[in-house]
Enzyme design. Sequence first.
Site, PDB file in Angstrom:
ATOM      1  N   HIS A  75       1.403   5.377  -2.723  1.00 25.28           N
ATOM      2  CA  HIS A  75       1.858   6.599  -2.395  1.00 25.28           C
ATOM      3  C   HIS A  75       3.021   7.133  -3.098  1.00 25.28           C
ATOM      4  CE1 HIS A  75      -1.193   7.481   0.846  1.00 25.28           C
ATOM      5  NE2 HIS A  75      -0.841   6.320   1.238  1.00 25.28           N
TER       6      HIS A  75
ATOM      7  N   GLU B  25      -5.530   9.442  -0.320  1.00 23.68           N
ATOM      8  CA  GLU B  25      -5.940   8.035  -0.264  1.00 23.68           C
ATOM      9  C   GLU B  25      -6.991   7.628  -1.384  1.00 23.68           C
ATOM     10  OE1 GLU B  25      -4.419   5.972   1.334  1.00 23.68           O
ATOM     11  OE2 GLU B  25      -3.410   6.778   3.053  1.00 23.68           O
TER      12      GLU B  25
ATOM     13  N   HIS C  33       0.872  -1.202  -0.039  1.00 25.76           N
ATOM     14  CA  HIS C  33       0.030   0.089  -0.128  1.00 25.76           C
ATOM     15  C   HIS C  33       0.826   1.152  -0.004  1.00 25.76           C
ATOM     16  CE1 HIS C  33      -3.006   2.812   1.186  1.00 25.76           C
ATOM     17  NE2 HIS C  33      -1.876   3.439   2.051  1.00 25.76           N
TER      18      HIS C  33
ATOM     19  N   SER D 269      -4.105   0.973  -4.368  1.00 29.11           N
ATOM     20  CA  SER D 269      -3.585  -0.590  -3.957  1.00 29.11           C
ATOM     21  C   SER D 269      -4.685  -1.670  -3.642  1.00 29.11           C
ATOM     22  CB  SER D 269      -2.749  -0.222  -2.308  1.00 29.11           C
ATOM     23  OG  SER D 269      -3.624   0.429  -1.592  1.00 29.11           O
TER      24      SER D 269
HETATM   25  N1  HBI Z   1       1.449   6.593   9.950  1.00 30.35           N
HETATM   26  N2  HBI Z   1       2.645   5.117   8.519  1.00 30.35           N
HETATM   27  C1  HBI Z   1       1.726   5.799   8.650  1.00 30.35           C
HETATM   28  N3  HBI Z   1       0.892   6.186   7.732  1.00 30.35           N
HETATM   29  C2  HBI Z   1      -0.118   6.758   7.535  1.00 30.35           C
HETATM   30  O1  HBI Z   1      -0.833   7.111   6.623  1.00 30.35           O
HETATM   31  C3  HBI Z   1      -0.611   7.490   8.823  1.00 30.35           C
HETATM   32  C4  HBI Z   1       0.227   7.416   9.882  1.00 30.35           C
HETATM   33  N4  HBI Z   1       0.144   8.168  11.296  1.00 30.35           N
HETATM   34  C5  HBI Z   1      -1.118   9.097  11.185  1.00 30.35           C
HETATM   35  C6  HBI Z   1      -2.018   9.317   9.810  1.00 30.35           C
HETATM   36  N5  HBI Z   1      -1.664   8.464   8.798  1.00 30.35           N
HETATM   37  C7  HBI Z   1      -3.026   9.946   9.899  1.00 30.35           C
HETATM   38  O2  HBI Z   1      -3.408  10.656  11.135  1.00 30.35           O
HETATM   39  C8  HBI Z   1      -3.507  10.854   8.616  1.00 30.35           C
HETATM   40  O3  HBI Z   1      -4.633  11.332   8.772  1.00 30.35           O
HETATM   41  C9  HBI Z   1      -2.475  11.834   8.565  1.00 30.35           C
HETATM   42 FE    FE Z   2      -1.869   5.322   2.725  1.00 31.77          FE
END
Ligand code: HBI
Ligand code: FE
Length: 274
Positions: free
Chosen positions: A136, A177, A131, A196
Amino acid sequence: MNAIAPAPNLRGDYAAAAPDYTLPQRHAAIPPADHATWRELHRRQSALFPRHAARASRDGLALLDCADGVPDLARASAALGARTGWSLVAVPGLIPEDAFFAHLAARRFPVTHWIRRPEEMDYLEEPDIFHDFLGHVPLLAHPDFADFLQGYGAHGAFAQRHGALRPMARLYWHMVEFGLIREEGGVRAYGAGILSSAAETVFATESAVPRLRFDAARVLRTEYRIDDLQPLYFVIEHYRELFALLDGLEGALLAARDAPPIPVGAVLPTDTRI
Ligand code: HBI
Ligand code: FE
């Protein structure tokens, strides 16, 4: 060291991570079975890209040249860095918002280092490297999207200080997303949650699901669900629209924080269907 994971039931090894939640990828130690899982997932999803994925996603995927196995993050960082200055860091999985925003603001994208099990090919709840990387990373090669995502991260501390994490998360959800873009040939997907997932890639672009003209204030108020196909999607015309919203983002976050949320899947009389 982070002895405590940001949420229970996450499978990554949070105790092995540094205070910024990064850890070494150890690409050479990845088992052959994980590379085989990657190849199968890549084969299935990349076959959908020519028809359903945004041009920027297709171009980025070509740049990354990652069909053969779980990508080496150092190698991908070099290719990406030359284009837009972004790099990739390995993390155990979901990390706390403040750490996540800080990485984005520094043009570092956190990529989960493990891959799903064979029985999870179609769906899993946590983001894995498939994913994070296939969804991304290709877009990070597009200059306007690259600048948007850095600016988004840079507003994280403001959102946290002002109790506006919900609108901040909605923006990420709907546009990073699950975002769509209108191109010559039709509406294509660039969002990572779409690209994904084989089922969602077809559903988002070809079904009769509502596809609505992007409106930042509307998106910041729109609730989402995490456990099924999305009931609606927002469509941009160009990644510059995302970059442009950063200008007024602080005021917009506060306004969205104080406005009633728009329920999951609701279509309003003021919406424009694409
Ligand atoms: N951590 N690894 C990872 N990937 C994410 O997409 C992610 C995260 N921590 C917080 C988060 N997303 C969300 O709070 C988003 O809304 C920013
Ligand atoms: Fe994501």
